[in-house]
Design a protein around this motif. Structure first.
Motif, mmCIF file in Angstrom:
data_model
loop_
_atom_site.group_PDB
_atom_site.id
_atom_site.type_symbol
_atom_site.label_atom_id
_atom_site.label_comp_id
_atom_site.label_asym_id
_atom_site.label_seq_id
_atom_site.Cartn_x
_atom_site.Cartn_y
_atom_site.Cartn_z
ATOM 1 N N GLY A 48 0.806 -1.213 0.000
ATOM 2 C CA GLY A 48 0.000 0.000 0.000
ATOM 3 C C GLY A 48 0.836 1.258 0.000
ATOM 4 O O GLY A 48 1.999 1.246 0.400
ATOM 5 N N ILE A 49 0.216 2.340 -0.465
ATOM 6 C CA ILE A 49 0.857 3.650 -0.533
ATOM 7 C C ILE A 49 -0.116 4.675 0.048
ATOM 8 O O ILE A 49 -1.294 4.677 -0.303
ATOM 9 C CB ILE A 49 1.206 4.028 -1.984
ATOM 10 N N ALA A 50 0.395 5.532 0.927
ATOM 11 C CA ALA A 50 -0.458 6.530 1.576
ATOM 12 C C ALA A 50 0.283 7.853 1.698
ATOM 13 O O ALA A 50 1.507 7.882 1.766
ATOM 14 C CB ALA A 50 -0.872 6.041 2.961
ATOM 15 N N LEU A 51 -0.466 8.922 1.726
ATOM 16 C CA LEU A 51 0.087 10.258 1.960
ATOM 17 C C LEU A 51 -0.276 10.673 3.384
ATOM 18 O O LEU A 51 -1.440 10.888 3.690
ATOM 19 C CB LEU A 51 -0.475 11.262 0.961
ATOM 20 N N GLY A 52 0.706 10.742 4.241
ATOM 21 C CA GLY A 52 0.482 11.132 5.627
ATOM 22 C C GLY A 52 0.340 9.935 6.549
ATOM 23 O O GLY A 52 -0.093 8.862 6.143
ATOM 24 N N ARG A 53 0.720 10.143 7.791
ATOM 25 C CA ARG A 53 0.712 9.062 8.778
ATOM 26 C C ARG A 53 -0.692 8.565 9.082
ATOM 27 O O ARG A 53 -0.926 7.361 9.159
ATOM 28 C CB ARG A 53 1.374 9.542 10.065
ATOM 29 N N ASN A 54 -1.650 9.466 9.251
ATOM 30 C CA ASN A 54 -3.016 9.035 9.563
ATOM 31 C C ASN A 54 -3.609 8.196 8.440
ATOM 32 O O ASN A 54 -4.267 7.183 8.684
ATOM 33 C CB ASN A 54 -3.919 10.234 9.854
ATOM 34 N N GLU A 55 -3.374 8.619 7.204
ATOM 35 C CA GLU A 55 -3.876 7.844 6.073
ATOM 36 C C GLU A 55 -3.203 6.475 6.016
ATOM 37 O O GLU A 55 -3.830 5.474 5.660
ATOM 38 C CB GLU A 55 -3.626 8.609 4.769
ATOM 39 N N ALA A 56 -1.936 6.404 6.388
ATOM 40 C CA ALA A 56 -1.226 5.125 6.405
ATOM 41 C C ALA A 56 -1.823 4.185 7.449
ATOM 42 O O ALA A 56 -2.003 2.988 7.183
ATOM 43 C CB ALA A 56 0.257 5.355 6.668
ATOM 44 N N TYR A 57 -2.143 4.710 8.631
ATOM 45 C CA TYR A 57 -2.778 3.876 9.652
ATOM 46 C C TYR A 57 -4.139 3.366 9.181
ATOM 47 O O TYR A 57 -4.479 2.201 9.386
ATOM 48 C CB TYR A 57 -2.957 4.647 10.964
ATOM 49 N N GLU A 58 -4.910 4.231 8.553
ATOM 50 C CA GLU A 58 -6.217 3.806 8.027
ATOM 51 C C GLU A 58 -6.060 2.741 6.954
ATOM 52 O O GLU A 58 -6.843 1.790 6.884
ATOM 53 C CB GLU A 58 -6.960 5.011 7.438
ATOM 54 N N LEU A 59 -5.037 2.879 6.125
ATOM 55 C CA LEU A 59 -4.806 1.919 5.052
ATOM 56 C C LEU A 59 -4.395 0.553 5.598
ATOM 57 O O LEU A 59 -4.850 -0.478 5.100
ATOM 58 C CB LEU A 59 -3.748 2.458 4.093
ATOM 59 N N VAL A 60 -3.569 0.542 6.638
ATOM 60 C CA VAL A 60 -3.197 -0.726 7.278
ATOM 61 C C VAL A 60 -4.447 -1.424 7.806
ATOM 62 O O VAL A 60 -4.645 -2.626 7.588
ATOM 63 C CB VAL A 60 -2.174 -0.491 8.412
ATOM 64 N N ARG A 61 -5.295 -0.669 8.470
ATOM 65 C CA ARG A 61 -6.538 -1.244 8.996
ATOM 66 C C ARG A 61 -7.424 -1.775 7.871
ATOM 67 O O ARG A 61 -7.994 -2.861 7.972
ATOM 68 C CB ARG A 61 -7.288 -0.209 9.831
ATOM 69 N N THR A 62 -7.521 -1.046 6.779
ATOM 70 C CA THR A 62 -8.337 -1.468 5.640
ATOM 71 C C THR A 62 -7.802 -2.762 5.022
ATOM 72 O O THR A 62 -8.576 -3.678 4.712
ATOM 73 C CB THR A 62 -8.371 -0.359 4.570
ATOM 74 N N ILE A 63 -6.490 -2.860 4.848
ATOM 75 C CA ILE A 63 -5.895 -4.061 4.255
ATOM 76 C C ILE A 63 -6.176 -5.277 5.119
ATOM 77 O O ILE A 63 -6.615 -6.325 4.631
ATOM 78 C CB ILE A 63 -4.374 -3.878 4.058
ATOM 79 N N VAL A 64 -5.963 -5.153 6.422
ATOM 80 C CA VAL A 64 -6.186 -6.276 7.336
ATOM 81 C C VAL A 64 -7.669 -6.641 7.388
ATOM 82 O O VAL A 64 -8.027 -7.832 7.329
ATOM 83 C CB VAL A 64 -5.622 -5.962 8.738
ATOM 84 N N ASP A 65 -8.542 -5.642 7.478
ATOM 85 C CA ASP A 65 -9.988 -5.908 7.508
ATOM 86 C C ASP A 65 -10.459 -6.607 6.233
ATOM 87 O O ASP A 65 -11.219 -7.572 6.300
ATOM 88 C CB ASP A 65 -10.778 -4.610 7.691
ATOM 89 N N ASP A 66 -10.012 -6.122 5.073
ATOM 90 C CA ASP A 66 -10.414 -6.746 3.808
ATOM 91 C C ASP A 66 -9.936 -8.184 3.708
ATOM 92 O O ASP A 66 -10.682 -9.069 3.288
ATOM 93 C CB ASP A 66 -9.879 -5.950 2.612
ATOM 94 N N ALA A 67 -8.688 -8.415 4.091
ATOM 95 C CA ALA A 67 -8.143 -9.777 4.018
ATOM 96 C C ALA A 67 -8.922 -10.726 4.911
ATOM 97 O O ALA A 67 -9.276 -11.837 4.496
ATOM 98 C CB ALA A 67 -6.664 -9.776 4.404
ATOM 99 N N TYR A 68 -9.214 -10.299 6.116
ATOM 100 C CA TYR A 68 -9.936 -11.175 7.041
ATOM 101 C C TYR A 68 -11.380 -11.393 6.592
ATOM 102 O O TYR A 68 -11.897 -12.508 6.634
ATOM 103 C CB TYR A 68 -9.902 -10.609 8.459
#
Length: 103
Positions: free
Chosen positions: A70-90
């Protein structure tokens, strides 16, 4: 760097995805641009890096084997993206095998 087939973008990064991919492929780093990669360590799923760190010598070897999820602009967006990737996979696979889900 290797790119996962299912590459995720944050909300702001998605608006500039072509430019950001070119920048990363040319190994030019932008402060505030975060890369989320699959972890090689036991017990960890993902790692998050500010690309400004990549110009430091210890990261040169790491970049050769990094698998970008994943690629994100800004730390908050990166945290949200990590959560999204894990949620989608599960939600879609029923487990947390991110390497299998993203490739």
């Amino acid at each position: 760097m290797y790119w996962c087939k299912k590459l995720y973008y944050g909300r702001l990064a998605g608006l500039q995805q072509k430019m950001l991919l070119k920048t990363l492929k040319r190994r030019r780093w932008l402060p505030g641009l975060y890369v989320i990669s699959l972890s090689d360590k036991d017990g960890e799923l993902l790692e998050m890096y500010d690309t400004a760190q990549f110009v430091q010598p210890p990261f040169k070897d790491k970049l050769k084997s990094m698998r970008v999820a994943g690629i994100a602009l800004g730390r908050n967006e990166a945290y949200e993206l990590v959560r999204t990737i894990v949620d989608d996979a599960y939600r879609l696979t029923g487990n947390l095998d991110l390497a299998k889900y993203l490739n």
